[in-house]
Structure formats: C-alpha cells, structure tokens
Design an enzyme around this catalytic site. Structure first.
Site, PDB file in Angstrom:
ATOM      1  N   MET A   1       5.226   3.287  -7.313  1.00 15.52           N
ATOM      2  CA  MET A   1       4.524   4.955  -7.023  1.00 15.52           C
ATOM      3  C   MET A   1       5.334   5.837  -8.017  1.00 15.52           C
ATOM      4  O   MET A   1       6.508   6.206  -7.489  1.00 15.52           O
ATOM      5  CB  MET A   1       4.836   5.146  -5.486  1.00 15.52           C
ATOM      6  CG  MET A   1       3.825   4.364  -4.605  1.00 15.52           C
ATOM      7  SD  MET A   1       3.979   4.689  -3.182  1.00 15.52           S
ATOM      8  CE  MET A   1       5.676   3.963  -2.315  1.00 15.52           C
ATOM      9  N   ALA A   2       4.808   6.454  -8.745  1.00 15.91           N
ATOM     10  CA  ALA A   2       5.468   7.346  -9.783  1.00 15.91           C
ATOM     11  C   ALA A   2       5.748   8.424  -8.993  1.00 15.91           C
ATOM     12  O   ALA A   2       5.017   8.867  -7.839  1.00 15.91           O
ATOM     13  CB  ALA A   2       4.505   7.910 -10.720  1.00 15.91           C
TER      14      ALA A   2
ATOM     15  N   GLN B   1       8.398  -1.254 -14.345  1.00 18.28           N
ATOM     16  CA  GLN B   1       6.969  -1.259 -14.799  1.00 18.28           C
ATOM     17  C   GLN B   1       6.850  -0.331 -16.091  1.00 18.28           C
ATOM     18  O   GLN B   1       7.165   0.759 -15.984  1.00 18.28           O
ATOM     19  CB  GLN B   1       6.094  -0.904 -13.638  1.00 18.28           C
ATOM     20  CG  GLN B   1       4.462  -0.951 -14.114  1.00 18.28           C
ATOM     21  CD  GLN B   1       3.401   0.023 -13.117  1.00 18.28           C
ATOM     22  OE1 GLN B   1       3.720   1.093 -13.112  1.00 18.28           O
ATOM     23  NE2 GLN B   1       2.431  -0.948 -12.605  1.00 18.28           N
TER      24      GLN B   1
ATOM     25  N   CYS C   1      -3.202   2.116 -13.651  1.00 17.54           N
ATOM     26  CA  CYS C   1      -2.937   3.243 -13.236  1.00 17.54           C
ATOM     27  C   CYS C   1      -4.293   4.377 -13.651  1.00 17.54           C
ATOM     28  O   CYS C   1      -4.674   4.248 -14.905  1.00 17.54           O
ATOM     29  CB  CYS C   1      -1.907   3.961 -13.948  1.00 17.54           C
ATOM     30  SG  CYS C   1      -1.533   5.784 -13.666  1.00 17.54           S
TER      31      CYS C   1
ATOM     32  N   HIS D   1      -5.052  -4.176  -7.243  1.00 17.10           N
ATOM     33  CA  HIS D   1      -5.385  -3.231  -6.192  1.00 17.10           C
ATOM     34  C   HIS D   1      -7.113  -3.475  -6.235  1.00 17.10           C
ATOM     35  O   HIS D   1      -7.598  -3.256  -7.365  1.00 17.10           O
ATOM     36  CB  HIS D   1      -5.030  -2.002  -6.670  1.00 17.10           C
ATOM     37  CG  HIS D   1      -5.607  -0.790  -5.792  1.00 17.10           C
ATOM     38  ND1 HIS D   1      -5.202   0.436  -6.399  1.00 17.10           N
ATOM     39  CD2 HIS D   1      -5.935  -0.744  -4.787  1.00 17.10           C
ATOM     40  CE1 HIS D   1      -5.932   1.330  -5.270  1.00 17.10           C
ATOM     41  NE2 HIS D   1      -6.168   0.595  -4.395  1.00 17.10           N
TER      42      HIS D   1
ATOM     43  N   ASN E   1      -3.485  -6.028  -2.970  1.00 18.71           N
ATOM     44  CA  ASN E   1      -3.188  -4.520  -2.771  1.00 18.71           C
ATOM     45  C   ASN E   1      -4.042  -3.638  -2.277  1.00 18.71           C
ATOM     46  O   ASN E   1      -5.311  -3.740  -2.839  1.00 18.71           O
ATOM     47  CB  ASN E   1      -2.263  -4.037  -3.996  1.00 18.71           C
ATOM     48  CG  ASN E   1      -1.949  -2.680  -4.242  1.00 18.71           C
ATOM     49  OD1 ASN E   1      -2.443  -1.864  -4.872  1.00 18.71           O
ATOM     50  ND2 ASN E   1      -1.307  -2.258  -3.043  1.00 18.71           N
ATOM     51  N   GLY E   2      -3.884  -2.692  -1.529  1.00 20.69           N
ATOM     52  CA  GLY E   2      -4.727  -1.754  -1.283  1.00 20.69           C
ATOM     53  C   GLY E   2      -5.064  -1.535   0.219  1.00 20.69           C
ATOM     54  O   GLY E   2      -5.385  -2.323   0.924  1.00 20.69           O
ATOM     55  N   ASP E   3      -4.659  -0.441   0.588  1.00 19.76           N
ATOM     56  CA  ASP E   3      -4.879  -0.003   2.086  1.00 19.76           C
ATOM     57  C   ASP E   3      -4.247  -0.807   3.268  1.00 19.76           C
ATOM     58  O   ASP E   3      -4.816  -0.912   4.401  1.00 19.76           O
ATOM     59  CB  ASP E   3      -6.320   0.083   2.384  1.00 19.76           C
ATOM     60  CG  ASP E   3      -7.048   1.054   1.536  1.00 19.76           C
ATOM     61  OD1 ASP E   3      -6.382   1.983   1.052  1.00 19.76           O
ATOM     62  OD2 ASP E   3      -8.376   1.139   1.626  1.00 19.76           O
TER      63      ASP E   3
HETATM   64  C1  LIG Z   1       1.993   8.704  -5.223  1.00 25.18           C
HETATM   65  C2  LIG Z   1       1.743   7.277  -5.849  1.00 25.18           C
HETATM   66  C3  LIG Z   1       2.029   6.798  -6.974  1.00 25.18           C
HETATM   67  C4  LIG Z   1       1.999   5.819  -7.576  1.00 25.18           C
HETATM   68  N1  LIG Z   1       2.192   5.326  -8.846  1.00 25.18           N
HETATM   69  C5  LIG Z   1       1.841   4.042  -9.569  1.00 25.18           C
HETATM   70  C6  LIG Z   1       2.645   3.657 -10.690  1.00 25.18           C
HETATM   71  O1  LIG Z   1       3.264   4.274 -11.242  1.00 25.18           O
HETATM   72  N2  LIG Z   1       2.035   2.438 -11.188  1.00 25.18           N
HETATM   73  C7  LIG Z   1       1.044   1.573 -10.694  1.00 25.18           C
HETATM   74  O2  LIG Z   1       0.670   0.504 -11.110  1.00 25.18           O
HETATM   75  N3  LIG Z   1       0.584   2.059  -9.398  1.00 25.18           N
HETATM   76  C8  LIG Z   1       1.060   3.105  -8.919  1.00 25.18           C
HETATM   77  N4  LIG Z   1       0.112   3.503  -7.904  1.00 25.18           N
HETATM   78  C9  LIG Z   1      -0.623   2.711  -7.169  1.00 25.18           C
HETATM   79  C10 LIG Z   1       0.020   2.024  -5.992  1.00 25.18           C
HETATM   80  O3  LIG Z   1       0.891   1.169  -6.499  1.00 25.18           O
HETATM   81  C11 LIG Z   1      -1.130   1.199  -5.186  1.00 25.18           C
HETATM   82  O4  LIG Z   1      -1.730   0.521  -6.221  1.00 25.18           O
HETATM   83  C12 LIG Z   1      -2.081   2.001  -4.579  1.00 25.18           C
HETATM   84  O5  LIG Z   1      -1.569   3.163  -3.887  1.00 25.18           O
HETATM   85  C13 LIG Z   1      -2.781   1.107  -3.464  1.00 25.18           C
HETATM   86  O6  LIG Z   1      -1.787   0.543  -2.516  1.00 25.18           O
HETATM   87  P1  LIG Z   1      -1.720   1.173  -0.893  1.00 25.18           P
HETATM   88  O7  LIG Z   1      -2.959   1.338  -0.421  1.00 25.18           O
HETATM   89  O8  LIG Z   1      -0.671   0.249  -0.510  1.00 25.18           O
HETATM   90  O9  LIG Z   1      -1.118   2.411  -1.313  1.00 25.18           O
HETATM   91  C14 LIG Z   1       0.670   4.815  -7.104  1.00 25.18           C
HETATM   92  C15 LIG Z   1       0.150   5.599  -5.899  1.00 25.18           C
HETATM   93  C16 LIG Z   1       0.556   6.612  -5.246  1.00 25.18           C
HETATM   94  C17 LIG Z   1       0.294   6.743  -3.976  1.00 25.18           C
END
Ligand SMILES: Cc1cc2nc3c(=O)[nH]c(=O)nc-3n(C[C@H](O)[C@H](O)[C@H](O)COP(=O)(O)O)c2cc1C
Length: 327
Positions: A20-21, A73, A104, A173, A204-206
């Site tokens: 998560m960036a 990453q 991304c 995702h 991955n996702g939700d």
């Molecule tokens: C604030 C934020 C920053 C993110 N930054 C990245 C990132 O740098 N690289 C990446 O591959 N995915 C990034 N994602 C995506 C997450 O890794 C993930 O794939 C996505 O949020 C879905 O998973 P979740 O529902 O468990 O959050 C980011 C998501 C969020 C919310």
C-alpha cells in the site's frame, strides 16, 4: 500444511500483507511484523528512482532485521530500468522477494506504462520478468489484476507468461484496472489463474474477515491470501485468518491493546520520519484504524485534525474514559 515454498524461501504461512503506497513503509511493516504474516510487501518503489540514484527512493528499500520476510515492490516500464533496480535490491537490501507491480491502477503510474498498463503488453511484462530472473538470485513475485478492463481480461494468459519467464509467485487482485476498487472481486478469474499455473497463487481483494479469507481459499483453490486495506484497520486480521485456516478459535485483543499498537505505530513513525511528518501521515492512518474500533467514529474526527503526539494521547485518553463510563 501451511508452509509455502517460493524458490529457496519458505513462507511460514498463507497470509500475505499486500503493498500500500503511503502506508507500507518501514514503520508500518515493523509494527505488523509481530503478527507474523507469511510475507509483507513494501509500498511500490520506482525503478527509475533507483536507477537515477534518488536517495529517497533508495531509503524506501531499507529493511530492518526485526521485520521478518519483506517483498520490495518495483514499478516501471522498461526492461533496463527494472533489471538495474532489481539487481540493486538483490545485492544491497534485506529483501526476501522482489515483486513486480502489474496491477497499480493510478494514473501517475499507468501513464508511464507501469503498473496495470503492463497487462496491456504481455510480451513486455514477460520480458521484464525473464530478464530480472536471469540477473538476480531472489525469488520474483508478480502482482496483477484480472485485466485492463472488462473487454480485455487476460490474467490467465499473463499468469502463464510470467510463470514461463521464471516468476515464483503470483498475487492477483480480482478486479480489472478500470474497476479500480468498485464492483465485486471476480473469484472465478482468480480460480482460473490458480488452475492455469503451477507456481503458488495468492488471491486478493476485499478480504475483511477470516470468513472472507476462507471463502477465497475454498472457492478459488488458491495457495494463500493477500490482505491490504483491512490490515490498516485491524492488523490482527493476520492472526484471525491464520487461526481460521488452522481451525483454531481466536480471541480478539482488547481495545486497550489495539490503541497501544496504534501509539507504537505512531512512535515508530516519529522515530523514522520525525514528529512533524509522522503526525501528517498518522492522521489518515489513525482514522482508518479508528474505523475498525468499537465506537471508533468518535475517535476519527479529532484524530484527522491532531497536531502532535501529545494531542493524540489526549484524544485517546478521552475516548477510553468515555468508553469506560459507558460500561
Ligand atoms: C492506499 C493504498 C495503496 C496501495 N498501493 C499499492 C501499491 O503500491 N502496489 C500495489 O501493487 N497495490 C497497491 N494497492 C492495492 C492493494 O495492494 C490491494 O491489491 C487492494 O487494496 C485490494 O486488496 P484489499 O481489498 O485487501 O485492500 C494499494 C491499495 C491502497 C488502498
């Protein structure tokens, strides 16, 4: 059997914390580490930044021993930059895995043909992975979405291409780039990717609860799960999922312990970034965290406006007092 082998690395369990960036920096990873995810990802790091010797970018590659296994990453769009940056990580950091960002969706990244736009050019995506694999010894993972948009779903083809290029793990995702975070996660496509390759695949996702994780595992047959946003709200989701996978009962930690964790996260950020920067960063993170707490709404509003660690302590003390009066 919970262990997962990726190249020479053994992951202790099937729960990964996704990148998560703006969140997954050294302080966040350090504070999540005691919950022992199988692997935790860094925020995305610019391959160009490493190639241009940008100090801020290189600082993002620093990993401390106490963190446990970390995947750094990389994002980028040329074979040359990505290989040079991967060699830098391989030779100069404590990373356990190098991950390639192919998912991304944000404009800043895709306009330079990085992130999810690599899904539009499978040949380039495959060449990037192949050339990195030929030049580094660390295992390579790839993070993808289901495709660019509904009309160009190609995750199965892409997964096979990166596997044949030598990738050791895929995290998918279950949304297209166009969906960003809307609509639901497509478990059928995650299942199709799992069935199309032999390397470990993580869904991955939700995933917000242990039940969501078990659902993902059972419906798609994936080797493990990756959780991102929920870890910001409730880092103990990592332990909850591990317990559910092992059919163990999990007793949630108290609000007191949760708030101690948040304070420790704040202190760790102050240590790495200084209080001024930490306060600004913590406002958003604390608000996310508060939304995972019982009655946390009350906490959220003052936390997004706080000006110091001292104020944080005052807000939290008031919240705890009010909560105890209600009991
Ligand atoms: C604030 C934020 C920053 C993110 N930054 C990245 C990132 O740098 N690289 C990446 O591959 N995915 C990034 N994602 C995506 C997450 O890794 C993930 O794939 C996505 O949020 C879905 O998973 P979740 O529902 O468990 O959050 C980011 C998501 C969020 C919310």
């Amino acid at each position: 059997m919970n262990e997962i082998k990726i190249k020479d690395l053994i992951l202790d369990n099937k729960v990964l914390v996704g990148p998560m960036a703006g969140v997954s920096d050294i302080s966040f990873r350090s504070c999540v580490a005691p919950l022992k995810p199988g692997l935790i990802y860094s925020e995305m790091i610019s391959s160009k930044g490493i190639v241009y010797d940008n100090q801020r970018t290189k600082d993002m590659c620093i990993i401390e021993d106490h963190e446990g296994p970390v995947a750094l990453q990389l994002f980028g769009n040329t074979i040359e930059d990505m290989v040079e940056a991967a060699i830098y990580i391989d030779q100069n950091t404590k990373a356990s895995v190098i991950d390639i960002n192919m998912g991304c969706p944000v404009h800043k990244v895709v306009k330079g043909n990085g992130g999810a736009s690599l899904m539009k050019d499978i040949q380039l995506a495959q060449d990037i992975v192949y050339n990195i694999v030929q030049n580094v010894s660390l295992p390579i993972s790839v993070k993808i979405r289901t495709g660019w948009d509904q009309e160009s779903i190609n995750c199965v083809e892409l997964a096979q291409a990166v596997e044949s290029a030598g990738a050791s793990l895929i995290a998918i995702h279950g949304r297209t780039r166009s969906q960003m975070y809307t609509g639901s996660v497509n478990l059928d496509l995650i299942k199709a990717v799992k069935e199309a390759v032999t390397i470990p695949v993580f869904g991955n996702g939700d995933i917000k609860t242990a039940e969501d994780a078990i659902n993902m595992l059972e419906i798609t047959g994936v080797d493990g799960v990756m959780v991102a946003r929920q870890v910001m709200r409730d880092p103990w989701i990592v332990e909850k999922i591990k317990a559910a996978i092992n059919h163990e009962t999990y007793v949630d930690v108290t609000t007191e312990i949760k708030l101690e964790w948040l304070r420790n996260h704040f202190l760790t950020m102050c240590h790495y970034l200084g209080e001024d920067v930490a306060v600004k960063k913590m406002r958003g993170l604390a608000a996310q965290f508060a939304s995972g707490l019982d009655g946390g709404k009350k906490l959220k509003a003052p936390l997004v406006r706080m000006q110091s660690l001292e104020e944080f302590d005052r807000i939290v003390t008031e919240y705890k007092l009010e909560k105890s009066e209600k009991l």
